[in-house]
Design an enzyme around this catalytic site. Structure first.
Site, PDB file in Angstrom:
ATOM      1  N   ASP A 111       4.142   0.503   4.327  1.00 13.64           N
ATOM      2  CA  ASP A 111       4.097   0.825   2.898  1.00 13.64           C
ATOM      3  C   ASP A 111       5.538   1.056   2.457  1.00 13.64           C
ATOM      4  OD1 ASP A 111       3.931   1.961   0.368  1.00 13.64           O
ATOM      5  OD2 ASP A 111       1.993   2.874   0.782  1.00 13.64           O
ATOM      6  N   LYS A 127       8.100   2.777  -9.166  1.00 18.44           N
ATOM      7  CA  LYS A 127       9.126   3.730  -8.728  1.00 18.44           C
ATOM      8  C   LYS A 127      10.496   3.075  -8.893  1.00 18.44           C
ATOM      9  CE  LYS A 127       5.734   6.093  -5.957  1.00 18.44           C
ATOM     10  NZ  LYS A 127       4.915   5.972  -4.743  1.00 18.44           N
TER      11      LYS A 127
HETATM   12  C1  LIG Z   1       3.525   5.891  -4.838  1.00 18.94           C
HETATM   13  C2  LIG Z   1       2.877   5.504  -3.574  1.00 18.94           C
HETATM   14  C3  LIG Z   1       1.599   4.936  -3.561  1.00 18.94           C
HETATM   15  C4  LIG Z   1       0.856   4.737  -4.843  1.00 18.94           C
HETATM   16  O1  LIG Z   1      -0.375   4.155  -4.655  1.00 18.94           O
HETATM   17  P1  LIG Z   1      -1.197   3.601  -5.928  1.00 18.94           P
HETATM   18  O2  LIG Z   1      -2.439   3.099  -5.326  1.00 18.94           O
HETATM   19  O3  LIG Z   1      -0.355   2.528  -6.543  1.00 18.94           O
HETATM   20  O4  LIG Z   1      -1.397   4.745  -6.836  1.00 18.94           O
HETATM   21  C5  LIG Z   1       1.062   4.572  -2.346  1.00 18.94           C
HETATM   22  N1  LIG Z   1       1.745   4.764  -1.186  1.00 18.94           N
HETATM   23  C6  LIG Z   1       2.980   5.320  -1.170  1.00 18.94           C
HETATM   24  C7  LIG Z   1       3.711   5.489   0.117  1.00 18.94           C
HETATM   25  C8  LIG Z   1       3.570   5.718  -2.362  1.00 18.94           C
HETATM   26  O5  LIG Z   1       4.774   6.272  -2.354  1.00 18.94           O
END
Ligand SMILES: *Cc1c(COP(=O)(O)O)cnc(C)c1O
Length: 402
Positions: free
Chosen positions: A200, A226
């Site tokens: 991720d 972000k």
């Molecule tokens: C911000 C973030 C998300 C966000 O997930 P959404 O499904 O788009 O809300 C997921 N994983 C990480 C590591 C993040 O920092």
């Protein structure tokens, strides 16, 4: 050299300086939460007006001739930014949904293996998705107990690998401390054990290099709102290494992944490319905002951005050491630039109050329970002078928090 003079000198030499003007900065606040929601590119405002007026307003369904290619167009633009090849990344859904799709596909590709590995400092939504997958399949989810400051190490991952591990899913940069994992070392350890690696990159995409292809990573997901400045709720992206695409099949069979979609055939038969990981109608308006966020990032170049991120965070840590550590704040982010993203975390027992008070000093940072203050330093619009001013106001607040 005086700390203030350093800021002036660094700003003077900053090759990314012109990019600040590409973003909406309607007031004097120093905005250090770009790791949560990036600033709005002016090009996005212009683009959205144009799309609403012309493509949606006038062209209506004829607009689909362009809109059908948007997910892939943005993906191809993003490829350079996240270190993969064109045709390996596409825009779709949210990060959580993409994680579900890719993790599920990976588990199907490792039949007979019963364990998923993640880490305790992974993003909670990622943990929930993995918990749900494990529960639905009767599998085991093993969460590595990561170091609170340094995150997951290669040794941690090696120690967690067993012959029955199907998938390892980790954040490249953890939201908790800003620590950056070793993409190469971890991916290699996972492959040595015959498992698949899913990263991720939500907290690293667009701000540090993410050599996904070079490290041999199998899969990745990430969000665009972000450091990619794609706007609130902008569609996320997913990466599948090209040689794995034909082998993997995601669990939500939808018409946007279907071969010859408008033949409206009755049996699901997914296309060959990365589009087979798409599901339903794309978020066109939000996708256009993402296009502009990614475009400005690609134009500036990820190497220049990453270099400035290292310098900004170095400078912030130096100021924290001089001004805040004597008043009970602890730097909770790794000190080696290659071991962190662009967020500097400070721990202080009164972090919540400090973050609230700082707002009245026109500085926006964020708080994560129980005691962490996060300072996000987005290189495209943060100046070294901003860091100096924010940290000096932070010193005033911390001194008086009692
Ligand atoms: C911000 C973030 C998300 C966000 O997930 P959404 O499904 O788009 O809300 C997921 N994983 C990480 C590591 C993040 O920092």
């Amino acid at each position: 050299m005086e700390l203030r003079d350093r800021a002036i000198e660094l700003d003077f030499a900053d090759e990314l300086k012109p990019y600040r003007e590409r973003f909406a900065t309607p007031d004097e606040r120093i905005y250090l939460s770009g790791h949560s929601l990036g600033r709005a590119p002016l090009a996005a405002r212009h683009r959205l007006h144009e799309v609403v007026d012309r493509e949606w307003g006038r062209d209506l369904t004829a607009g689909w001739a362009t809109w059908m290619g948007l997910a892939r167009q943005v993906g191809d633009l993003l490829a350079d930014v996240i270190g993969v090849a064109k045709g390996e990344v596409v825009l779709s859904d949210s990060t959580s949904v993409n994680l579900y799709k890719l993790a599920s596909a990976a588990l199907d590709a490792r039949p007979g293996r019963e364990t998923i590995v993640t880490s305790s400092d992974n993003f909670p939504s990622d943990l929930y998705v993995l918990q749900g997958l494990a529960a639905a399949r009767g599998m085991k989810l093993c969460a590595i107990d990561a170091d609170p400051r340094d995150g997951v190490s290669v040794a941690d991952v090696v120690g967690a690998m067993r012959p029955d591990v199907a998938l390892v899913a980790l954040s490249h940069v953890t939201f908790r401390s800003g620590a950056r994992a070793d993409l190469f070392g971890v991916t290699a350890a996972v492959h040595d054990a015959g498992a698949l690696m899913l990263w991720d990159v939500s907290h690293s995409a667009g701000v540090v290099t993410t050599p996904l292809r070079e490290s041999g990573a199998d899969l990745a997901v990430g969000c665009t709102y972000k450091y990619l400045n794609g706007g609130p709720g902008g569609p996320a992206f997913l990466f599948v290494r090209s040689d794995l695409q034909a082998e993997l099949r995601q669990p939500i069979w939808g018409w946007f992944g279907q071969r010859d979609q408008f033949a409206f055939g009755l049996e699901y038969d997914p296309v060959d490319g990365v589009e087979r990981f798409l599901v339903g109608t794309p978020q066109v308006l939000a996708g256009y905002a993402v296009l502009e966020g990614v475009r400005v990032t690609a134009e500036a170049g990820i190497n220049a951005i990453a270099k400035k991120a290292a310098a900004l965070t170095d400078y912030a840590i130096e100021l924290a050491d001089s001004w805040l550590t004597p008043h009970g704040a602890v730097v909770a982010t790794p000190r080696l630039p290659e071991r962190r993203g662009a967020t500097v975390c400070l721990r202080h027992p009164a972090a919540r109050r400090i973050v609230e008070t700082l707002r009245s000093f026109d500085v926006v940072v964020d708080f994560r329970a129980p005691d962490v203050l996060r300072i996000g330093l987005a290189p495209l619009y943060i100046r070294f002078g901003d860091v100096y001013n924010a940290m000096s106001r932070l010193q005033t607040v911390v001194q008086n928090v009692g």
